[in-house]
Structures are given as structure tokens and as C-alpha cells.
Design a protein around this motif. Sequence first.
Motif, PDB file in Angstrom:
ATOM      1  N   GLY A 296      27.884 -16.711 -53.051  1.00 52.36           N
ATOM      2  CA  GLY A 296      29.153 -17.161 -52.858  1.00 52.36           C
ATOM      3  C   GLY A 296      30.274 -15.919 -53.235  1.00 52.36           C
ATOM      4  N   VAL A 297      29.878 -15.321 -54.249  1.00 56.28           N
ATOM      5  CA  VAL A 297      30.829 -13.960 -54.557  1.00 56.28           C
ATOM      6  C   VAL A 297      30.481 -12.911 -53.306  1.00 56.28           C
ATOM      7  N   GLY A 298      28.845 -13.030 -53.263  1.00 57.71           N
ATOM      8  CA  GLY A 298      28.676 -11.888 -52.329  1.00 57.71           C
ATOM      9  C   GLY A 298      29.278 -11.945 -50.869  1.00 57.71           C
ATOM     10  N   GLY A 299      29.483 -13.148 -50.331  1.00 58.30           N
ATOM     11  CA  GLY A 299      30.287 -13.411 -49.250  1.00 58.30           C
ATOM     12  C   GLY A 299      31.749 -13.209 -49.297  1.00 58.30           C
ATOM     13  N   ILE A 300      32.194 -13.322 -50.378  1.00 56.85           N
ATOM     14  CA  ILE A 300      33.730 -12.892 -50.696  1.00 56.85           C
ATOM     15  C   ILE A 300      33.736 -11.402 -50.430  1.00 56.85           C
ATOM     16  N   PHE A 301      32.885 -10.551 -51.110  1.00 54.89           N
ATOM     17  CA  PHE A 301      32.749  -9.185 -51.122  1.00 54.89           C
ATOM     18  C   PHE A 301      32.548  -8.917 -49.728  1.00 54.89           C
ATOM     19  N   GLN A 302      31.665  -9.492 -48.990  1.00 54.60           N
ATOM     20  CA  GLN A 302      31.331  -9.019 -47.564  1.00 54.60           C
ATOM     21  C   GLN A 302      32.489  -9.479 -46.618  1.00 54.60           C
ATOM     22  N   VAL A 303      33.356 -10.223 -46.767  1.00 52.93           N
ATOM     23  CA  VAL A 303      34.547 -10.395 -45.930  1.00 52.93           C
ATOM     24  C   VAL A 303      35.806  -9.576 -46.311  1.00 52.93           C
ATOM     25  N   GLY A 304      35.773  -9.116 -47.743  1.00 52.95           N
ATOM     26  CA  GLY A 304      36.764  -8.171 -48.038  1.00 52.95           C
ATOM     27  C   GLY A 304      36.542  -6.828 -47.585  1.00 52.95           C
ATOM     28  N   ASP A 305      35.211  -6.533 -47.690  1.00 53.94           N
ATOM     29  CA  ASP A 305      34.912  -5.222 -47.004  1.00 53.94           C
ATOM     30  C   ASP A 305      35.026  -5.044 -45.324  1.00 53.94           C
ATOM     31  N   LEU A 306      34.764  -6.311 -45.066  1.00 49.24           N
ATOM     32  CA  LEU A 306      35.082  -6.263 -43.459  1.00 49.24           C
ATOM     33  C   LEU A 306      36.688  -5.996 -43.162  1.00 49.24           C
ATOM     34  N   LEU A 307      37.326  -6.400 -43.921  1.00 46.83           N
ATOM     35  CA  LEU A 307      38.884  -6.429 -43.834  1.00 46.83           C
ATOM     36  C   LEU A 307      39.622  -5.395 -44.418  1.00 46.83           C
ATOM     37  N   THR A 308      38.893  -4.763 -45.245  1.00 48.63           N
ATOM     38  CA  THR A 308      39.608  -3.587 -45.838  1.00 48.63           C
ATOM     39  C   THR A 308      38.741  -2.358 -45.718  1.00 48.63           C
ATOM     40  N   ARG A 309      37.866  -2.029 -44.575  1.00 54.12           N
ATOM     41  CA  ARG A 309      37.014  -0.980 -44.439  1.00 54.12           C
ATOM     42  C   ARG A 309      37.685   0.465 -44.020  1.00 54.12           C
ATOM     43  N   PRO A 310      37.456   1.457 -44.739  1.00 50.81           N
ATOM     44  CA  PRO A 310      37.921   2.615 -44.605  1.00 50.81           C
ATOM     45  C   PRO A 310      37.419   3.307 -43.140  1.00 50.81           C
ATOM     46  N   ALA A 311      38.440   4.323 -42.561  1.00 49.17           N
ATOM     47  CA  ALA A 311      38.169   4.882 -41.257  1.00 49.17           C
ATOM     48  C   ALA A 311      36.946   5.722 -41.420  1.00 49.17           C
ATOM     49  N   LYS A 312      36.175   5.931 -40.278  1.00 48.97           N
ATOM     50  CA  LYS A 312      35.039   6.604 -40.399  1.00 48.97           C
ATOM     51  C   LYS A 312      35.479   8.292 -40.349  1.00 48.97           C
ATOM     52  N   MET A 313      34.590   9.059 -40.820  1.00 45.86           N
ATOM     53  CA  MET A 313      34.730  10.563 -40.812  1.00 45.86           C
ATOM     54  C   MET A 313      34.583  11.078 -39.612  1.00 45.86           C
ATOM     55  N   LYS A 314      35.559  12.021 -39.249  1.00 45.32           N
ATOM     56  CA  LYS A 314      35.420  12.455 -37.752  1.00 45.32           C
ATOM     57  C   LYS A 314      34.911  13.920 -37.908  1.00 45.32           C
ATOM     58  N   ARG A 315      33.824  13.960 -36.902  1.00 42.32           N
ATOM     59  CA  ARG A 315      33.094  15.325 -36.701  1.00 42.32           C
ATOM     60  C   ARG A 315      32.942  15.873 -35.375  1.00 42.32           C
ATOM     61  N   ALA A 316      32.892  16.926 -35.311  1.00 37.98           N
ATOM     62  CA  ALA A 316      32.675  17.325 -33.795  1.00 37.98           C
ATOM     63  C   ALA A 316      31.465  17.036 -33.310  1.00 37.98           C
ATOM     64  N   PRO A 317      31.523  16.502 -31.869  1.00 40.83           N
ATOM     65  CA  PRO A 317      30.241  15.935 -31.293  1.00 40.83           C
ATOM     66  C   PRO A 317      28.730  16.403 -31.842  1.00 40.83           C
ATOM     67  N   GLU A 318      28.788  18.042 -31.900  1.00 41.89           N
ATOM     68  CA  GLU A 318      27.630  18.743 -32.109  1.00 41.89           C
ATOM     69  C   GLU A 318      27.240  18.248 -33.572  1.00 41.89           C
ATOM     70  N   ALA A 319      28.113  18.352 -34.458  1.00 46.24           N
ATOM     71  CA  ALA A 319      27.881  18.077 -35.845  1.00 46.24           C
ATOM     72  C   ALA A 319      27.479  16.692 -36.050  1.00 46.24           C
ATOM     73  N   GLN A 320      28.086  15.746 -35.467  1.00 48.33           N
ATOM     74  CA  GLN A 320      27.752  14.438 -35.404  1.00 48.33           C
ATOM     75  C   GLN A 320      26.397  14.031 -34.616  1.00 48.33           C
ATOM     76  N   GLN A 321      25.801  14.890 -33.825  1.00 51.31           N
ATOM     77  CA  GLN A 321      24.493  14.651 -33.325  1.00 51.31           C
ATOM     78  C   GLN A 321      23.531  15.042 -34.391  1.00 51.31           C
ATOM     79  N   GLU A 322      23.870  16.095 -35.057  1.00 47.62           N
ATOM     80  CA  GLU A 322      23.043  16.557 -36.186  1.00 47.62           C
ATOM     81  C   GLU A 322      22.891  15.670 -37.302  1.00 47.62           C
ATOM     82  N   VAL A 323      23.971  15.005 -37.844  1.00 43.92           N
ATOM     83  CA  VAL A 323      23.954  13.809 -38.699  1.00 43.92           C
ATOM     84  C   VAL A 323      23.085  12.661 -38.109  1.00 43.92           C
TER      85      VAL A 323
END
Length: 121
Positions: A9-36
Motif C-alpha cells: 500500500g505504501v509502495g503504491g503511494i510512493f509509486q504514484v507520487g514518483d510518477l506525478l513528481t518525476r524530475p526532468a531528464k538530463m539532456k546530453r548531445a546525441p553522441e554523448a547520449q549514445q555513449e551512455v
Amino acid sequence: MLVKLLRNGVGGIFQVGDLLTRPAKMKRAPEAQQEVNEACKQLALYQLPRCPFCIKVRRNMHKLNLPIETRNVHPGSPHRDALQAGGGRVKSPCLRIEENGETQWMYESNDIIAYLQQRFG
């Protein structure tokens, strides 16, 4: 049984909270992202969907824009057996790291996050 019910139950609440407050993804150059992306093919996160510590690690993976494979270790899963055989215990989260032909199993969410930050941040 009560503990399992509360945990889910608590895990489900955390899971929904995570989806609602998820931070923006780090942006990289396409070549750098491909290496990652290529480096992440050597990693796998053994986890449970509603585990708060697993959610914490997955949230950090999202923030760092890391496409790491997640493997659920619920009872009866072949991934659970692989975690027991390789890591020596069934505990989540656990990051499986393959480097230079060797496999390392990293437990503890804070250690996993520190490793990901140091390597990809």
C-alpha cells in the motif's frame, strides 16, 4: 501478511507520487547520449516495482537519463533466482555491473545512486 499489505500500500503511494513528481531528464548531445546508452547495456537493476528504495534508484536513473534494464525479483521470477545465485542474497535494489569481464553486485540504494552519479552525472 499485514506487513506485506502495508508495504504494498505504501509502495503504491510512493509509486504514484514518483510518477506525478518525476524530475526532468538530463539532456546530453546525441553522441554523448549514445555513449551512455551503450555503457548502460552493461548494467541491470534488480528491483521490485513498489519498493521505496527501488523507486528512489529508478527516479535517479530517470533524472540522469539512463536506460538501464530493470528486472523484477518477485517470488517465482527467474531474475530472483539469478540475483540469489550471482549476488548471494535476494535483496532489492541491486545493480548488476559487468566491466572487463567481471560482474559486481551492488546493493544499497545510496551506493547505487552514488555510483550512477559518479559515472554518468
